[in-house]
Write a protein that holds these residues in place. Structure first.
Motif, PDB file in Angstrom:
ATOM      1  N   TRP A 180     -11.328 -16.736   6.287  1.00 30.63           N
ATOM      2  CA  TRP A 180     -10.916 -15.378   6.628  1.00 30.63           C
ATOM      3  C   TRP A 180      -9.873 -15.399   7.727  1.00 30.63           C
ATOM      4  CZ3 TRP A 180     -12.919 -11.151   4.054  1.00 30.63           C
ATOM      5  CH2 TRP A 180     -14.031 -11.407   3.236  1.00 30.63           C
ATOM      6  N   GLY A 181      -8.939 -14.443   7.651  1.00 33.64           N
ATOM      7  CA  GLY A 181      -8.029 -14.226   8.753  1.00 33.64           C
ATOM      8  C   GLY A 181      -8.686 -13.380   9.825  1.00 33.64           C
ATOM      9  N   GLN A 182      -7.910 -13.074  10.861  1.00 36.33           N
ATOM     10  CA  GLN A 182      -8.464 -12.329  11.991  1.00 36.33           C
ATOM     11  C   GLN A 182      -8.403 -10.824  11.788  1.00 36.33           C
ATOM     12  OE1 GLN A 182      -5.374 -13.300  11.833  1.00 36.33           O
ATOM     13  NE2 GLN A 182      -4.212 -11.524  12.556  1.00 36.33           N
ATOM     14  N   GLY A 183      -7.665 -10.384  10.794  1.00 34.16           N
ATOM     15  CA  GLY A 183      -7.580  -8.963  10.474  1.00 34.16           C
ATOM     16  C   GLY A 183      -6.394  -8.276  11.109  1.00 34.16           C
ATOM     17  N   THR A 184      -5.971  -7.185  10.481  1.00 32.65           N
ATOM     18  CA  THR A 184      -4.895  -6.351  11.010  1.00 32.65           C
ATOM     19  C   THR A 184      -5.296  -4.887  10.830  1.00 32.65           C
ATOM     20  OG1 THR A 184      -2.504  -5.933  10.945  1.00 32.65           O
ATOM     21  CG2 THR A 184      -3.568  -6.340   8.842  1.00 32.65           C
ATOM     22  N   GLN A 185      -5.064  -4.089  11.864  1.00 29.93           N
ATOM     23  CA  GLN A 185      -5.503  -2.697  11.850  1.00 29.93           C
ATOM     24  C   GLN A 185      -4.508  -1.825  11.103  1.00 29.93           C
ATOM     25  OE1 GLN A 185      -8.364  -1.089  13.370  1.00 29.93           O
ATOM     26  NE2 GLN A 185      -7.600   0.633  12.147  1.00 29.93           N
ATOM     27  N   VAL A 186      -5.020  -1.011  10.211  1.00 31.66           N
ATOM     28  CA  VAL A 186      -4.228   0.011   9.530  1.00 31.66           C
ATOM     29  C   VAL A 186      -4.834   1.368   9.866  1.00 31.66           C
ATOM     30  CG1 VAL A 186      -3.552   0.981   7.297  1.00 31.66           C
ATOM     31  CG2 VAL A 186      -3.511  -1.501   7.648  1.00 31.66           C
ATOM     32  N   THR A 187      -4.010   2.252  10.401  1.00 27.78           N
ATOM     33  CA  THR A 187      -4.460   3.588  10.749  1.00 27.78           C
ATOM     34  C   THR A 187      -3.570   4.607  10.060  1.00 27.78           C
ATOM     35  OG1 THR A 187      -5.227   2.825  12.914  1.00 27.78           O
ATOM     36  CG2 THR A 187      -4.975   5.192  12.607  1.00 27.78           C
ATOM     37  N   VAL A 188      -4.186   5.515   9.303  1.00 30.95           N
ATOM     38  CA  VAL A 188      -3.450   6.543   8.572  1.00 30.95           C
ATOM     39  C   VAL A 188      -3.848   7.895   9.138  1.00 30.95           C
ATOM     40  CG1 VAL A 188      -2.904   7.497   6.322  1.00 30.95           C
ATOM     41  CG2 VAL A 188      -3.520   5.073   6.531  1.00 30.95           C
ATOM     42  N   SER A 189      -2.884   8.594   9.687  1.00 27.26           N
ATOM     43  CA  SER A 189      -3.150   9.909  10.265  1.00 27.26           C
ATOM     44  C   SER A 189      -2.905  10.994   9.231  1.00 27.26           C
ATOM     45  CB  SER A 189      -2.281  10.134  11.494  1.00 27.26           C
ATOM     46  OG  SER A 189      -0.918  10.150  11.126  1.00 27.26           O
ATOM     47  N   SER A 190      -3.624  12.085   9.364  1.00 26.93           N
ATOM     48  CA  SER A 190      -3.493  13.185   8.404  1.00 26.93           C
ATOM     49  C   SER A 190      -2.431  14.174   8.843  1.00 26.93           C
ATOM     50  CB  SER A 190      -4.837  13.903   8.258  1.00 26.93           C
ATOM     51  OG  SER A 190      -5.274  14.368   9.508  1.00 26.93           O
ATOM     52  N   MET A 219       0.849  -1.188   0.000  1.00 27.06           N
ATOM     53  CA  MET A 219       0.000   0.000   0.000  1.00 27.06           C
ATOM     54  C   MET A 219       0.886   1.240   0.000  1.00 27.06           C
ATOM     55  SD  MET A 219      -2.920  -1.223   2.731  1.00 27.06           S
ATOM     56  CE  MET A 219      -1.808  -1.161   4.116  1.00 27.06           C
ATOM     57  N   ARG A 220       0.703   2.094  -0.984  1.00 30.51           N
ATOM     58  CA  ARG A 220       1.487   3.320  -1.120  1.00 30.51           C
ATOM     59  C   ARG A 220       0.566   4.531  -1.084  1.00 30.51           C
ATOM     60  NH1 ARG A 220       3.531  -0.408  -4.802  1.00 30.51           N
ATOM     61  NH2 ARG A 220       5.723  -0.970  -4.475  1.00 30.51           N
ATOM     62  N   SER A 221       1.154   5.673  -0.857  1.00 35.74           N
ATOM     63  CA  SER A 221       0.392   6.941  -0.848  1.00 35.74           C
ATOM     64  C   SER A 221      -0.873   6.797  -0.018  1.00 35.74           C
ATOM     65  CB  SER A 221       0.040   7.349  -2.281  1.00 35.74           C
ATOM     66  OG  SER A 221       1.213   7.504  -3.058  1.00 35.74           O
ATOM     67  N   LEU A 222      -0.696   6.296   1.181  1.00 35.51           N
ATOM     68  CA  LEU A 222      -1.861   6.033   2.028  1.00 35.51           C
ATOM     69  C   LEU A 222      -2.575   7.320   2.407  1.00 35.51           C
ATOM     70  CD1 LEU A 222      -0.334   3.171   4.133  1.00 35.51           C
ATOM     71  CD2 LEU A 222      -2.497   3.031   2.884  1.00 35.51           C
ATOM     72  N   LYS A 223      -3.894   7.192   2.535  1.00 34.15           N
ATOM     73  CA  LYS A 223      -4.759   8.317   2.881  1.00 34.15           C
ATOM     74  C   LYS A 223      -5.509   7.988   4.174  1.00 34.15           C
ATOM     75  CE  LYS A 223      -5.724   8.957  -2.055  1.00 34.15           C
ATOM     76  NZ  LYS A 223      -6.812   9.021  -3.076  1.00 34.15           N
ATOM     77  N   PRO A 224      -5.968   8.993   4.878  1.00 38.45           N
ATOM     78  CA  PRO A 224      -6.775   8.710   6.084  1.00 38.45           C
ATOM     79  C   PRO A 224      -7.983   7.819   5.789  1.00 38.45           C
ATOM     80  CG  PRO A 224      -6.068  10.988   6.093  1.00 38.45           C
ATOM     81  CD  PRO A 224      -5.636  10.421   4.771  1.00 38.45           C
ATOM     82  N   ASP A 225      -8.553   7.942   4.586  1.00 36.32           N
ATOM     83  CA  ASP A 225      -9.700   7.098   4.217  1.00 36.32           C
ATOM     84  C   ASP A 225      -9.342   5.621   4.103  1.00 36.32           C
ATOM     85  OD1 ASP A 225     -11.498   9.412   2.008  1.00 36.32           O
ATOM     86  OD2 ASP A 225     -11.377   9.235   4.196  1.00 36.32           O
ATOM     87  N   ASP A 226      -8.055   5.295   4.075  1.00 36.04           N
ATOM     88  CA  ASP A 226      -7.633   3.891   4.024  1.00 36.04           C
ATOM     89  C   ASP A 226      -7.639   3.251   5.409  1.00 36.04           C
ATOM     90  OD1 ASP A 226      -5.218   4.922   1.593  1.00 36.04           O
ATOM     91  OD2 ASP A 226      -7.112   3.870   1.209  1.00 36.04           O
ATOM     92  N   THR A 227      -7.879   4.037   6.428  1.00 32.67           N
ATOM     93  CA  THR A 227      -7.914   3.507   7.789  1.00 32.67           C
ATOM     94  C   THR A 227      -9.034   2.480   7.918  1.00 32.67           C
ATOM     95  OG1 THR A 227      -7.010   5.525   8.755  1.00 32.67           O
ATOM     96  CG2 THR A 227      -8.298   4.102  10.203  1.00 32.67           C
ATOM     97  N   ALA A 228      -8.665   1.272   8.375  1.00 36.88           N
ATOM     98  CA  ALA A 228      -9.633   0.182   8.479  1.00 36.88           C
ATOM     99  C   ALA A 228      -8.936  -1.035   9.063  1.00 36.88           C
ATOM    100  CB  ALA A 228     -10.205  -0.170   7.101  1.00 36.88           C
ATOM    101  N   ILE A 229      -9.722  -2.052   9.357  1.00 39.84           N
ATOM    102  CA  ILE A 229      -9.165  -3.375   9.620  1.00 39.84           C
ATOM    103  C   ILE A 229      -9.109  -4.094   8.280  1.00 39.84           C
ATOM    104  CG2 ILE A 229      -9.431  -5.563  10.818  1.00 39.84           C
ATOM    105  CD1 ILE A 229     -10.990  -4.081  12.978  1.00 39.84           C
ATOM    106  N   TYR A 230      -7.954  -4.630   7.960  1.00 43.82           N
ATOM    107  CA  TYR A 230      -7.742  -5.320   6.695  1.00 43.82           C
ATOM    108  C   TYR A 230      -7.737  -6.826   6.936  1.00 43.82           C
ATOM    109  CZ  TYR A 230      -6.761  -0.980   4.261  1.00 43.82           C
ATOM    110  OH  TYR A 230      -6.875   0.262   3.685  1.00 43.82           O
ATOM    111  N   TYR A 231      -8.480  -7.527   6.081  1.00 42.35           N
ATOM    112  CA  TYR A 231      -8.603  -8.982   6.173  1.00 42.35           C
ATOM    113  C   TYR A 231      -8.168  -9.623   4.861  1.00 42.35           C
ATOM    114  CZ  TYR A 231     -11.852  -7.876   9.997  1.00 42.35           C
ATOM    115  OH  TYR A 231     -12.428  -7.395  11.155  1.00 42.35           O
ATOM    116  N   CYS A 232      -7.517 -10.768   4.946  1.00 36.03           N
ATOM    117  CA  CYS A 232      -7.314 -11.568   3.746  1.00 36.03           C
ATOM    118  C   CYS A 232      -8.242 -12.778   3.823  1.00 36.03           C
ATOM    119  CB  CYS A 232      -5.869 -11.994   3.578  1.00 36.03           C
ATOM    120  SG  CYS A 232      -5.253 -13.149   4.814  1.00 36.03           S
ATOM    121  N   ALA A 233      -8.537 -13.327   2.647  1.00 37.42           N
ATOM    122  CA  ALA A 233      -9.462 -14.438   2.561  1.00 37.42           C
ATOM    123  C   ALA A 233      -9.179 -15.240   1.303  1.00 37.42           C
ATOM    124  CB  ALA A 233     -10.900 -13.927   2.534  1.00 37.42           C
ATOM    125  N   THR A 234      -9.579 -16.508   1.318  1.00 33.11           N
ATOM    126  CA  THR A 234      -9.485 -17.335   0.130  1.00 33.11           C
ATOM    127  C   THR A 234     -10.883 -17.623  -0.412  1.00 33.11           C
ATOM    128  OG1 THR A 234      -9.427 -19.348   1.482  1.00 33.11           O
ATOM    129  CG2 THR A 234      -7.318 -18.436   0.773  1.00 33.11           C
TER     130      THR A 234
END
Length: 125
Positions: free
Chosen positions: A115-125, A82-97
């Motif tokens: 589904w996995g358990q998720g990982t938190q991504v937080t983007v501050s402005s 993930m590049r050029s992250l924005k505050p709107d990208d803030t979320a819990i991210y999950y992978c799945a098959t």
């Protein structure tokens, strides 16, 4: 049964980059993989998908040109760069098959069963 574990989330500033990793066990290589994200009160939405053999990828319009999905079947791993992250990208991210093997990696949540358990991504402005 494929088991998935996400890692790599964290707190970053807008404009920075992160790489998420999804490590799998089981018969991973025959399944398409998707990355999804969810914020409180919102539906879980598709971000990127990759075919079982890595030859086809799909992206949500909101991340095209900024996110890259890839996989290494020899390592049972999928990545989301993930590049050029924005505050709107803030979320819990999950992978799945996907539920059915040999798929192309859709962005439809209903196509996915593990589904996995998720990982938190937080983007501050």
């Amino acid at each position: 049964q494929v088991q998935l574990v996400e890692s790599g989330g964290g707190l970053v500033q807008a404009g920075e980059s992160l790489r998420l990793t999804c490590t799998a066990s089981g018969r991973f290589s025959r399944y398409a993989v998707g990355w999804f994200r969810q914020t409180p009160g919102q539906e879980r939405g598709g971000v990127a998908g990759i075919a079982w053999n890595g030859r086809r990828t799909s992206y949500a319009d909101s991340v095209k040109g900024r996110f890259t999905i890839s996989r290494d079947n020899a390592k049972n791993t999928t990545y989301l760069q993930m590049r050029s992250l924005k505050p709107d990208d803030t979320a819990i991210y999950y992978c799945a098959t996907e539920r059915i093997p040999w798929g192309l990696g859709s962005l439809r949540k209903g196509d996915y069963g593990n589904w996995g358990q998720g990982t938190q991504v937080t983007v501050s402005s």
